[in-house]
Design an enzyme around this catalytic site. Sequence first.
Site, PDB file in Angstrom:
ATOM      1  N   GLU A 177       0.833  -1.215   0.000  1.00  0.00           N
ATOM      2  CA  GLU A 177       0.000   0.000   0.000  1.00  0.00           C
ATOM      3  C   GLU A 177       0.862   1.257   0.000  1.00  0.00           C
ATOM      4  O   GLU A 177       1.303   1.697   1.057  1.00  0.00           O
ATOM      5  CB  GLU A 177      -0.936   0.005   1.220  1.00  0.00           C
ATOM      6  CG  GLU A 177      -1.806   1.263   1.277  1.00  0.00           C
ATOM      7  CD  GLU A 177      -2.716   1.324   2.506  1.00  0.00           C
ATOM      8  OE1 GLU A 177      -2.612   0.459   3.387  1.00  0.00           O
ATOM      9  OE2 GLU A 177      -3.524   2.265   2.562  1.00  0.00           O
ATOM     10  N   LYS A 219      -2.694  -2.167  -2.834  1.00  0.00           N
ATOM     11  CA  LYS A 219      -3.727  -1.299  -2.259  1.00  0.00           C
ATOM     12  C   LYS A 219      -3.389   0.119  -2.686  1.00  0.00           C
ATOM     13  O   LYS A 219      -2.377   0.681  -2.263  1.00  0.00           O
ATOM     14  CB  LYS A 219      -3.771  -1.439  -0.740  1.00  0.00           C
ATOM     15  CG  LYS A 219      -4.816  -0.555  -0.073  1.00  0.00           C
ATOM     16  CD  LYS A 219      -5.219  -1.103   1.276  1.00  0.00           C
ATOM     17  CE  LYS A 219      -6.108  -0.132   2.028  1.00  0.00           C
ATOM     18  NZ  LYS A 219      -6.733  -0.732   3.206  1.00  0.00           N
TER      19      LYS A 219
HETATM   20  P1  13P Z   1      -9.276   4.191   4.714  1.00  0.00           P
HETATM   21  O1  13P Z   1     -10.169   3.494   3.716  1.00  0.00           O
HETATM   22  O2  13P Z   1     -10.022   4.766   5.870  1.00  0.00           O
HETATM   23  O3  13P Z   1      -8.328   5.137   4.051  1.00  0.00           O
HETATM   24  O4  13P Z   1      -8.389   3.066   5.390  1.00  0.00           O
HETATM   25  C1  13P Z   1      -7.836   2.094   4.615  1.00  0.00           C
HETATM   26  C2  13P Z   1      -6.538   1.684   5.146  1.00  0.00           C
HETATM   27  O5  13P Z   1      -6.357   0.573   5.553  1.00  0.00           O
HETATM   28  C3  13P Z   1      -5.445   2.663   5.130  1.00  0.00           C
HETATM   29  O6  13P Z   1      -4.259   2.006   5.405  1.00  0.00           O
END
Ligand code: 13P
Length: 339
Positions: A177, A219
């Site tokens: 991510e 992600k």
């Molecule tokens: P949000 O969808 O609230 O941004 O959180 C997702 C997430 O896991 C961020 O690391």
Amino acid sequence: MNVEQLLETAAAMVAAGKGILAIDESTGTIAKRLDSVGVECNEENRRNYRDMLLTTTDIGEHISGAILFDETLRQKGRKGVSFVDMMNEAGVIPGIKVDTGAHPMAGFDGELITEGLDGLRARIKEYAELGARFAKWRAVITITDDTPSNANIEANCHALARYAALCQEAGIVPIVEPEVLMTGSHDIDTCYDVSELTLKTLFTHLYEQDVLLEGTILKASMVVAGDKSKEQASIEDVAEATISCLLNSVPASLAGIVFLSGGQSELEATQHLNEMNMMGSLPWALSFSYGRALQASALKVWGENPDDNHTAAQQELAHRARMNGMATLGKYTTNMEGS
Ligand code: 13P
């Protein structure tokens, strides 16, 4: 590396009509969320809140997996059954956040580097023994007039690749991510450029470190204008920019892409995802891994009366999961919100 296991888990995480529930808020972040609805942040309330979410009837229909924080992975729910067992019973794959947070990067004012590589092999081994089948590591890229620096993008992507390799060694699917934050006054073109550079850098590092893309999930943040920008982009513009950026940067062999919501409203996050999935055939499944955009309504209803509003809050979560499930198929319409 057990390739078959990695492929199987990754495919299940992005199965048609399903996405991932992110409930891996660190203790500091969940404190802010519980505070916002007037609930004290102690271990019991954190447990009860997450128990409420995970015991939603038929949660596995539109939720393929849930990302947990260390504390939750080790906890039992209100009925004395471990969360891992409850999730497996409900058809929800247990996942775990393994980074230890984003911290100021030395020498680079205003930029963050994610920590947690030291001792990670042993922690991943333990998490796998506790039942986790996928993991998450979040890097944060900050847009200002002076950032991000190349050094920041490089360092974060290098760490993401080292984390991913360690996960796969243990048979755990890594979610990588690299979140490009939407805070700021930048326009959507700036977000596009930063997102493209970040993704290209990430996939170079994943290649160099021999990470199996077929057993990896990205992600991603959507390509949007900063939250303080005067020119907010339309749903269509966000979808087009995001898809174009991904097509230019992400290899087709990747197992799938899930989005974070990053501060978007529940409705916006669903609409953007739906619009992208309506754009025709893409090389990867495009799904969701929302935190706030799945929990906001449920948290609000639960917080009004945690004992009495249990079922009503679960209905909020089930509804958002269903709406986003439809959006993964490009079959969502705002008319369904009343259903
Ligand atoms: P949000 O969808 O609230 O941004 O959180 C997702 C997430 O896991 C961020 O690391």
